[in-house]
Design a protein around this motif. Structure first.
Motif, mmCIF file in Angstrom:
data_model
loop_
_atom_site.group_PDB
_atom_site.id
_atom_site.type_symbol
_atom_site.label_atom_id
_atom_site.label_comp_id
_atom_site.label_asym_id
_atom_site.label_seq_id
_atom_site.Cartn_x
_atom_site.Cartn_y
_atom_site.Cartn_z
ATOM 1 N N HIS A 76 0.835 -1.197 0.000
ATOM 2 C CA HIS A 76 0.000 0.000 0.000
ATOM 3 C C HIS A 76 0.875 1.254 0.000
ATOM 4 O O HIS A 76 1.991 1.232 0.532
ATOM 5 C CB HIS A 76 -0.924 0.054 1.228
ATOM 6 C CG HIS A 76 -1.732 -1.176 1.442
ATOM 7 N ND1 HIS A 76 -1.552 -2.009 2.523
ATOM 8 C CD2 HIS A 76 -2.725 -1.730 0.697
ATOM 9 C CE1 HIS A 76 -2.398 -3.024 2.447
ATOM 10 N NE2 HIS A 76 -3.116 -2.877 1.346
ATOM 11 N N SER A 77 0.363 2.312 -0.570
ATOM 12 C CA SER A 77 1.063 3.598 -0.506
ATOM 13 C C SER A 77 0.861 4.209 0.873
ATOM 14 O O SER A 77 -0.090 3.879 1.598
ATOM 15 C CB SER A 77 0.551 4.544 -1.587
ATOM 16 O OG SER A 77 -0.836 4.767 -1.443
ATOM 17 N N LEU A 78 1.757 5.115 1.251
ATOM 18 C CA LEU A 78 1.687 5.803 2.536
ATOM 19 C C LEU A 78 1.268 7.250 2.311
ATOM 20 O O LEU A 78 1.776 7.919 1.408
ATOM 21 C CB LEU A 78 3.043 5.747 3.249
ATOM 22 C CG LEU A 78 3.627 4.355 3.505
ATOM 23 C CD1 LEU A 78 4.974 4.482 4.223
ATOM 24 C CD2 LEU A 78 2.674 3.479 4.290
ATOM 25 N N THR A 79 0.363 7.723 3.125
ATOM 26 C CA THR A 79 -0.177 9.076 3.004
ATOM 27 C C THR A 79 0.389 9.970 4.100
ATOM 28 O O THR A 79 0.450 9.567 5.271
ATOM 29 C CB THR A 79 -1.714 9.060 3.099
ATOM 30 O OG1 THR A 79 -2.239 8.216 2.071
ATOM 31 C CG2 THR A 79 -2.283 10.464 2.936
ATOM 32 N N LEU A 80 0.786 11.166 3.732
ATOM 33 C CA LEU A 80 1.318 12.121 4.712
ATOM 34 C C LEU A 80 0.184 12.679 5.556
ATOM 35 O O LEU A 80 -0.774 13.255 5.041
ATOM 36 C CB LEU A 80 2.043 13.261 3.996
ATOM 37 C CG LEU A 80 2.602 14.370 4.890
ATOM 38 C CD1 LEU A 80 3.695 13.839 5.800
ATOM 39 C CD2 LEU A 80 3.140 15.523 4.037
ATOM 40 N N LEU A 81 0.301 12.504 6.868
ATOM 41 C CA LEU A 81 -0.641 13.101 7.820
ATOM 42 C C LEU A 81 0.091 14.156 8.627
ATOM 43 O O LEU A 81 1.233 13.959 9.021
ATOM 44 C CB LEU A 81 -1.214 12.034 8.763
ATOM 45 C CG LEU A 81 -1.945 10.848 8.117
ATOM 46 C CD1 LEU A 81 -2.472 9.910 9.204
ATOM 47 C CD2 LEU A 81 -3.070 11.309 7.213
ATOM 48 N N HIS A 82 -0.581 15.254 8.898
ATOM 49 C CA HIS A 82 0.042 16.358 9.616
ATOM 50 C C HIS A 82 -0.171 16.284 11.122
ATOM 51 O O HIS A 82 0.331 17.136 11.863
ATOM 52 C CB HIS A 82 -0.489 17.693 9.077
ATOM 53 C CG HIS A 82 -0.155 17.913 7.633
ATOM 54 N ND1 HIS A 82 -1.073 18.386 6.715
ATOM 55 C CD2 HIS A 82 0.986 17.686 6.945
ATOM 56 C CE1 HIS A 82 -0.504 18.461 5.520
ATOM 57 N NE2 HIS A 82 0.744 18.047 5.643
ATOM 58 N N SER A 83 -0.911 15.281 11.577
ATOM 59 C CA SER A 83 -1.106 15.061 13.008
ATOM 60 C C SER A 83 -1.263 13.563 13.235
ATOM 61 O O SER A 83 -1.606 12.815 12.311
ATOM 62 C CB SER A 83 -2.341 15.818 13.514
ATOM 63 O OG SER A 83 -3.502 15.405 12.810
ATOM 64 N N PRO A 84 -1.021 13.085 14.456
ATOM 65 C CA PRO A 84 -1.096 11.647 14.725
ATOM 66 C C PRO A 84 -2.469 11.081 14.397
ATOM 67 O O PRO A 84 -3.499 11.697 14.701
ATOM 68 C CB PRO A 84 -0.800 11.554 16.221
ATOM 69 C CG PRO A 84 0.000 12.780 16.525
ATOM 70 C CD PRO A 84 -0.561 13.843 15.630
ATOM 71 N N PRO A 85 -2.534 9.902 13.785
ATOM 72 C CA PRO A 85 -3.823 9.329 13.379
ATOM 73 C C PRO A 85 -4.605 8.699 14.524
ATOM 74 O O PRO A 85 -5.784 8.390 14.364
ATOM 75 C CB PRO A 85 -3.414 8.263 12.356
ATOM 76 C CG PRO A 85 -2.028 7.872 12.734
ATOM 77 C CD PRO A 85 -1.389 9.102 13.305
#
Length: 246
Positions: A76-85
């Protein structure tokens, strides 16, 4: 006596923050941390324009791709998150440390990687080891039926089998990917006859290269921002329509 006009510095926006950002040249004495990678702020960076806001961002973190295909997680590709999921923090699946800033995330697998881990080099060199170390996305002990644990050859601590490791297969020698690799200077082995000095380590060479790249990027970015600002002003004069900006 003529009053001084305020200096209008160019600003930019980033989706991780509500306020505009100014170009900021980080210096060692500042002792500030990047709000993205949570590492010490060095070189070209951005700072929130509000005086009471402590938001800083490396230029490299500002430019991070929103999605990446990583060898450590090929399905799977990884998505940039700007805060903890998952709330206030997460655990990095690369180094095993906590994070509260940006992360590359696979929501399907709950797989998270610090942005500072996602782009570490695939090979590094240590002054106290004769061979290059290759990045592995799990320890060599993973899957062993005898339950053997891999031990970092620098700090001599046990490592979880799923952690990334820098490894020399010829010597069965491995280290953690951060402080035990090249991110901190280590005293060279006496048998190599080396002396520790400025610029002698891989991390010093890396920092020198990053500094030169940051300075060039700063000049290019500031010129682009000023050009965009001038074009926006010209558009306002040319168009009678009301415009809104957020």
């Amino acid at each position: 006596m003529a009053s001084k006009k305020p200096v209008n510095r160019p600003s930019v926006r980033h989706p991780s923050h509500n306020h505009p950002l100014n170009i900021f040249k980080a210096r060692g004495k500042d002792e500030v941390v990047c709000s993205g990678c949570e590492l010490e702020l060095t070189g070209q960076a951005f700072k929130c324009m509000k005086s009471d806001c402590d938001f800083f961002l490396h230029k490299s973190c500002f430019d991070l791709p929103r999605e990446t295909n990583h060898k450590s997680h090929p399905d799977h590709s990884l998505t940039l998150l700007h805060s903890p999921p998952y709330g206030q923090s997460y655990t990095c699946d690369a180094c095993g440390e906590y994070g509260s800033g940006f992360t590359y995330n696979c929501s399907e697998c709950q797989y998270d990687v610090h942005v500072g881990c996602a782009f570490i080099p695939e090979t590094v060199e240590r002054e106290d080891h004769e061979h290059p170390l290759t990045l592995l996305y799990n320890t060599p002990c993973k899957g062993r039926e005898d339950g053997a644990m891999f031990i970092c050859d620098v700090c001599e601590e046990d490592m979880s089998e799923n952690l990334w490791v820098y490894y020399c297969k010829d010597c069965d020698y491995g280290t953690h990917v951060h402080s035990c690799a090249v991110y901190e200077d280590h005293e060279p082995s006496k048998k190599n006859g080396g002396e520790k000095g400025e610029g002698s380590s891989a991390v010093s060479r890396m920092k020198s290269l990053m500094k030169a790249q940051d300075e060039m990027a700063a000049l290019q970015l500031e010129a682009r921002i000023r050009n965009d600002t001038n074009n926006a002003i010209l558009d306002l004069w040319d168009s009678p329509k009301r415009r809104y900006y957020w």
